[in-house]
Structure formats: C-alpha cells, structure tokens
Design an enzyme around this catalytic site. Sequence first.
Site, PDB file in Angstrom:
ATOM      1  N   GLY A  46       0.846  -1.184   0.000  1.00 47.61           N
ATOM      2  CA  GLY A  46       0.000   0.000   0.000  1.00 47.61           C
ATOM      3  C   GLY A  46       0.882   1.233   0.000  1.00 47.61           C
ATOM      4  O   GLY A  46       2.030   1.184   0.448  1.00 47.61           O
ATOM      5  N   GLN A  51       2.913  10.087   1.015  1.00 45.15           N
ATOM      6  CA  GLN A  51       4.237   9.457   1.115  1.00 45.15           C
ATOM      7  C   GLN A  51       5.135   9.811  -0.061  1.00 45.15           C
ATOM      8  O   GLN A  51       6.345   9.633   0.011  1.00 45.15           O
ATOM      9  CB  GLN A  51       4.102   7.925   1.209  1.00 45.15           C
ATOM     10  CG  GLN A  51       3.496   7.459   2.528  1.00 45.15           C
ATOM     11  CD  GLN A  51       3.396   5.950   2.571  1.00 45.15           C
ATOM     12  OE1 GLN A  51       2.437   5.381   2.063  1.00 45.15           O
ATOM     13  NE2 GLN A  51       4.372   5.297   3.163  1.00 45.15           N
ATOM     14  N   CYS A  95       6.232   0.310   7.589  1.00 44.32           N
ATOM     15  CA  CYS A  95       5.783   1.396   6.719  1.00 44.32           C
ATOM     16  C   CYS A  95       6.938   1.801   5.818  1.00 44.32           C
ATOM     17  O   CYS A  95       8.075   1.902   6.276  1.00 44.32           O
ATOM     18  CB  CYS A  95       5.355   2.578   7.577  1.00 44.32           C
ATOM     19  SG  CYS A  95       4.877   4.028   6.637  1.00 44.32           S
ATOM     20  N   LEU A  96       6.642   2.052   4.548  1.00 42.97           N
ATOM     21  CA  LEU A  96       7.695   2.444   3.613  1.00 42.97           C
ATOM     22  C   LEU A  96       8.344   3.766   4.023  1.00 42.97           C
ATOM     23  O   LEU A  96       9.470   4.049   3.633  1.00 42.97           O
ATOM     24  CB  LEU A  96       7.134   2.550   2.193  1.00 42.97           C
ATOM     25  CG  LEU A  96       6.554   1.251   1.610  1.00 42.97           C
ATOM     26  CD1 LEU A  96       5.953   1.511   0.239  1.00 42.97           C
ATOM     27  CD2 LEU A  96       7.613   0.153   1.538  1.00 42.97           C
ATOM     28  N   HIS A 137      -4.154   1.867   8.153  1.00 44.78           N
ATOM     29  CA  HIS A 137      -2.794   2.427   8.088  1.00 44.78           C
ATOM     30  C   HIS A 137      -2.723   3.522   7.009  1.00 44.78           C
ATOM     31  O   HIS A 137      -2.173   4.601   7.233  1.00 44.78           O
ATOM     32  CB  HIS A 137      -1.816   1.280   7.790  1.00 44.78           C
ATOM     33  CG  HIS A 137      -0.380   1.673   7.640  1.00 44.78           C
ATOM     34  ND1 HIS A 137       0.605   1.253   8.511  1.00 44.78           N
ATOM     35  CD2 HIS A 137       0.261   2.433   6.706  1.00 44.78           C
ATOM     36  CE1 HIS A 137       1.767   1.745   8.127  1.00 44.78           C
ATOM     37  NE2 HIS A 137       1.592   2.469   7.019  1.00 44.78           N
ATOM     38  N   GLU A 138      -3.301   3.239   5.833  1.00 53.32           N
ATOM     39  CA  GLU A 138      -3.217   4.202   4.722  1.00 53.32           C
ATOM     40  C   GLU A 138      -4.076   5.439   4.979  1.00 53.32           C
ATOM     41  O   GLU A 138      -3.672   6.564   4.666  1.00 53.32           O
ATOM     42  CB  GLU A 138      -3.634   3.550   3.402  1.00 53.32           C
ATOM     43  CG  GLU A 138      -2.797   2.340   2.962  1.00 53.32           C
ATOM     44  CD  GLU A 138      -1.304   2.590   2.905  1.00 53.32           C
ATOM     45  OE1 GLU A 138      -0.871   3.749   2.781  1.00 53.32           O
ATOM     46  OE2 GLU A 138      -0.543   1.607   3.010  1.00 53.32           O
ATOM     47  N   HIS A 141      -2.307   7.793   7.046  1.00 50.90           N
ATOM     48  CA  HIS A 141      -1.359   8.632   6.294  1.00 50.90           C
ATOM     49  C   HIS A 141      -2.058   9.886   5.762  1.00 50.90           C
ATOM     50  O   HIS A 141      -1.477  10.971   5.755  1.00 50.90           O
ATOM     51  CB  HIS A 141      -0.794   7.869   5.085  1.00 50.90           C
ATOM     52  CG  HIS A 141       0.411   7.027   5.397  1.00 50.90           C
ATOM     53  ND1 HIS A 141       1.580   7.560   5.902  1.00 50.90           N
ATOM     54  CD2 HIS A 141       0.649   5.699   5.252  1.00 50.90           C
ATOM     55  CE1 HIS A 141       2.475   6.590   6.062  1.00 50.90           C
ATOM     56  NE2 HIS A 141       1.930   5.447   5.674  1.00 50.90           N
TER      57      HIS A 141
HETATM   58 ZN    ZN Z   1       2.818   3.566   5.743  1.00 49.02          ZN
END
Ligand code: ZN
Length: 181
Positions: A46, A51, A95-96, A137-138, A141
């Site tokens: 995702g 991000q 998380c990225l 989670h997304e 963000h």
């Molecule tokens: Zn993330």
Amino acid sequence: MALRPVLLFPDPRLKRVSSPVDEVTDALRSLAADMIEVMYDEPGIGLAAPQVGEAVRMVVMDTEWTEEGNDRDARVIINPEILEREGSVIWTEGCLSVPDFQAEVERAAQVTVRYTDLEGEEHVEECDELRAVCFQHEIDHLDGVLFVDRISRLKRTLYTKKRKKALKLEEEEDVAEGRAF
Ligand code: ZN
C-alpha cells in the site's frame, strides 16, 4: 523516468492532513500510476499520496501480490472513509516511510470502507485481517498519522533516536563522498 522518492520519517510533510480529491484529472491519474510503480518497486502492499509528497486523499493498494507471482491487481482508492469498525486486532506493522522498524499496533479487526476509484465509481467494502489493517494504516497517512504515532511513547522515542543516528551517519557519508574524486 526516475521513480518518485518515498518521504521518510521524520519528514514534516508526512504530518500534513491531505485534501479530498474533488475531480479526477489527468494529473491525478498520472500520480496514481506513479504511485503503483513505486509501491511495487519498494516493495509494499500500500502507498498513500502524502508518502510521495502529494497531500491528496488517494491511496494505492494491492494486499494480495507477492514478489514471486505476477498476479498484480493494484486498486486506486480515492477519498476513503471508514464507515464502521468492529473488534480489535494487534498487527505487526511496517511502513515504507519508517525505515528499519516494525511494531505491534492495535487496530479495528474489521472495517467497512467507502471510497471511489479513478472512474468515479463508488465502492463499499467490508474487510478484515491484513486488508482491514492496511486501510486503517493508509487512511492514517491521509490524516498525517504514522503507525509510530500509535505505539508507546517509549518505543517511539527509542526509534526516533535510532533514526536520527542513522540520518547523521548518512550525512557524514555524504560529506565523505563529496570529498572523494
Ligand atoms: Zn505507511
């Protein structure tokens, strides 16, 4: 063309609250395509627009794909909202945008989500397990919240220190490289 870089904690742009999408434009379509590329390249399941530095309420997700298989099916999720939450689950998240760190986070076990896609079609989806966690989670963000904001203060402080140290080392390496011929 180079892929868009993923912003990393503690970049302040990750803390912005993103704006709703009110029109699907060519720019938005091209951002979605870029995000899908970045997600598979990282690799991740995702990725939210903030991000990659775009403060708009759009997410791409593919919770099913594996690096070995080629069954890719990325969804573009616009203006997602959680209509209902039920139960709770502890999930180990990464998380990225939060390098070299994973932690257990408590989330709703099941969620009902509403969103639109690039064609303007509305979807209502009930999900659980990884997909439910990923949606939460997304959407976080999009609200400027990272999973490290949902863990204990102690764990967050330890991670922040580790991250600052890593950034400092990177900086020193940059300096050294700058001097080399
Ligand atoms: Zn993330």
